[in-house]
Design an enzyme around this catalytic site. Structure first.
Site, PDB file in Angstrom:
ATOM      1  N   GLU A   8       0.814  -1.202   0.000  1.00 24.65           N
ATOM      2  CA  GLU A   8       0.000   0.000   0.000  1.00 24.65           C
ATOM      3  C   GLU A   8       0.858   1.267   0.000  1.00 24.65           C
ATOM      4  O   GLU A   8       0.527   2.250  -0.654  1.00 24.65           O
ATOM      5  CB  GLU A   8      -0.952   0.015   1.202  1.00 24.65           C
ATOM      6  N   TYR A  62      -6.375   5.528   5.517  1.00 27.17           N
ATOM      7  CA  TYR A  62      -6.520   4.604   4.394  1.00 27.17           C
ATOM      8  C   TYR A  62      -5.671   3.345   4.582  1.00 27.17           C
ATOM      9  O   TYR A  62      -6.164   2.219   4.465  1.00 27.17           O
ATOM     10  CB  TYR A  62      -6.132   5.296   3.082  1.00 27.17           C
ATOM     11  N   ASP A  81      -9.533   5.709  -1.113  1.00 27.86           N
ATOM     12  CA  ASP A  81      -8.493   6.356  -1.888  1.00 27.86           C
ATOM     13  C   ASP A  81      -9.161   7.030  -3.080  1.00 27.86           C
ATOM     14  O   ASP A  81     -10.385   7.112  -3.153  1.00 27.86           O
ATOM     15  CB  ASP A  81      -7.417   5.353  -2.316  1.00 27.86           C
TER      16      ASP A  81
END
Length: 444
Positions: A35, A118, A136
């Site tokens: 990520e 996130y 996102d």
């Protein structure tokens, strides 16, 4: 994608063994690394970097004990080097905990360096199966179209609302709170991200969309594209929504087809449509798509808003400067001594004089740089960052000094060091600095 693996169901083990805990810990670490790498970077670019990273540091403990220069070297080419630094610091913070394991709850994940809402949601849902949302740029685009919201998703009020929607959805599909852990949260979040990066793009492939039926923006677009509008009177609810910007449907026919690209709209002056042009769905979506930055794929950055009702995107504004190492885009990287030229320094003579003055002002151990000899200058190098165009004028100076090697160590701030020519390939330089060195190396 190498970071996508089957979810591990802890409920199948009445007392999770050490091996299960280790596997979960490693799984969470891999999701975290992926990520962070995927922020502002294409998936195709990240895959080899991810594989190389995991082969070097397969666990969070391995990363915590790694040398920081090696971490930066492994990141070289991905950009935004502060991400690598925060990832390294985060790994050290995990190992410093009594359990030395990745936490699975949002509140604990948010305490780690570099982990925001996130990333915490992605780790908690994908690795551990908790019903936690993610938002996102891709997910925000999908949700705003499903809800028919013509908004700037970077606006705090809009973002807060979309986070609440994402949270309500994932808890509903995961049957939370009755079910505490399951594979569904991770699958749901990854599906939303995938949908936004492959189908619900700035210029979407609506004919392929599996949730087309529930998409309000799509159905509104269909209504606009029909030759004959419904005779049924529709109440004016313009003042009912406090989130959406006002959309003038006449704007939908003002952008010529040739000015549309796969990434959105090319900036152009507004021109009236010809008689043959119609309100197509592609125009509707390209103009109405809200702006956001994508955590999954930089190709999916939002289209430039063409409506006269909306303000210019942030990335068309002039950036003031490039932050130097320790903070900013190039954090923790080595760079050659440099100074910023003013807009009036346009001639070669003025730039050369500025370079000489700057070099003479430097401190470098016991070496007197005021006697440094000018060797040559090079053609200007233009280096483009994400939202910034940097022109670099490189100058080569030679120092003739019989100082001993141990006197070449520079103390104080900023940190400086002398590097042997043969060792330059191993230094962690930014792409721009690497280009400068390649010019100089040809004359060494």
């Amino acid at each position: 994608m190498p970071w996508r693996k089957a979810w591990i169901d802890r409920s199948l083990h009445s007392e999770p063994s050490h091996d299960i805990k280790q596997t979960l810990n490693r799984r969470a670490y891999e999701v975290w690394v992926s990520e962070v790498m995927l922020q502002q970077t294409r998936v195709s670019t990240v895959i080899p970097y991810f594989n190389n990273w995991i082969s070097k540091w397969p666990t969070v403990q391995d990363l915590a004990s790694a040398d920081h220069d090696e971490v930066l070297a492994a990141w070289k080419g991905l950009g935004y080097y502060s991400r690598a630094t925060r990832l390294h610091e985060g790994a050290k913070a995990v190992v410093a905990k009594p359990s030395q394991s990745m936490p699975d709850e949002i509140s604990e994940l948010l305490q780690l360096p570099g982990i925001g809402q996130y990333t915490a949601g992605a780790i908690s849902s994908i690795a551990f199966g908790r019903a936690e949302p993610v938002l996102d740029g891709n997910v925000a685009r999908v949700l705003s179209r499903q809800l028919g919201l013509y908004i700037d998703v970077k606006d705090k009020k809009s973002s807060d609302m979309l986070w609440k929607v994402a949270d309500q959805l994932i808890k509903e599909v995961s049957e939370h709170p009755e079910v505490e852990f399951s594979a569904i949260p991770g699958q749901w979040n990854q599906a939303l991200m995938e949908l936004g990066s492959t189908i619900c793009t700035p210029r979407p492939k609506c004919e392929e969309c599996p949730i087309q039926r529930t998409c309000r923006a799509y159905n509104e677009g269909l209504a606009l594209s029909k030759a004959q509008q419904s005779a049924t009177a529709i109440p004016d609810i313009e003042d009912a929504c406090t989130l959406c910007d006002q959309l003038d449907t006449e704007d939908l026919a003002t952008i010529p087809e040739e000015e549309l690209s796969d990434d959105g709209l090319k900036p152009a002056k507004k021109r009236k449509a010809t008689a043959k042009q119609t309100n197509t769905l592609s125009r509707y979506f390209a103009i109405a798509t809200p702006s956001a930055s994508s955590n999954v794929d930089s190709e999916d950055e939002e289209a430039v808003a063409a409506s006269k009702k909306r303000k210019a995107p942030a990335f068309f504004k002039t950036s003031k400067s490039v932050n130097t190492p320790a903070t900013g885009l190039l954090a923790s990287l080595w760079q050659f001594p440099q100074t910023t030229l003013s807009a009036s320094d346009t001639t070669a003579t003025v730039r050369k004089a500025s370079a000489q003055k700057y070099v003479s002002s430097l401190t470098a151990g016991n070496i007197d740089l005021s006697k440094a000899r000018y060797v040559t200058s090079f053609e200007p190098l233009v280096h483009v960052f994400t939202h910034l165009r940097l022109t670099m004028h490189a100058y080569h100076y030679r120092v003739t000094d019989n100082a001993e090697a141990d006197s070449l160590i520079c103390s104080g701030a900023p940190a400086r060091k002398w590097v042997d020519t043969s060792s330059m390939d191993n230094e962690t330089l930014s792409t721009g600095m690497r280009k400068c060195w390649e010019l100089v190396a040809k004359n060494v």
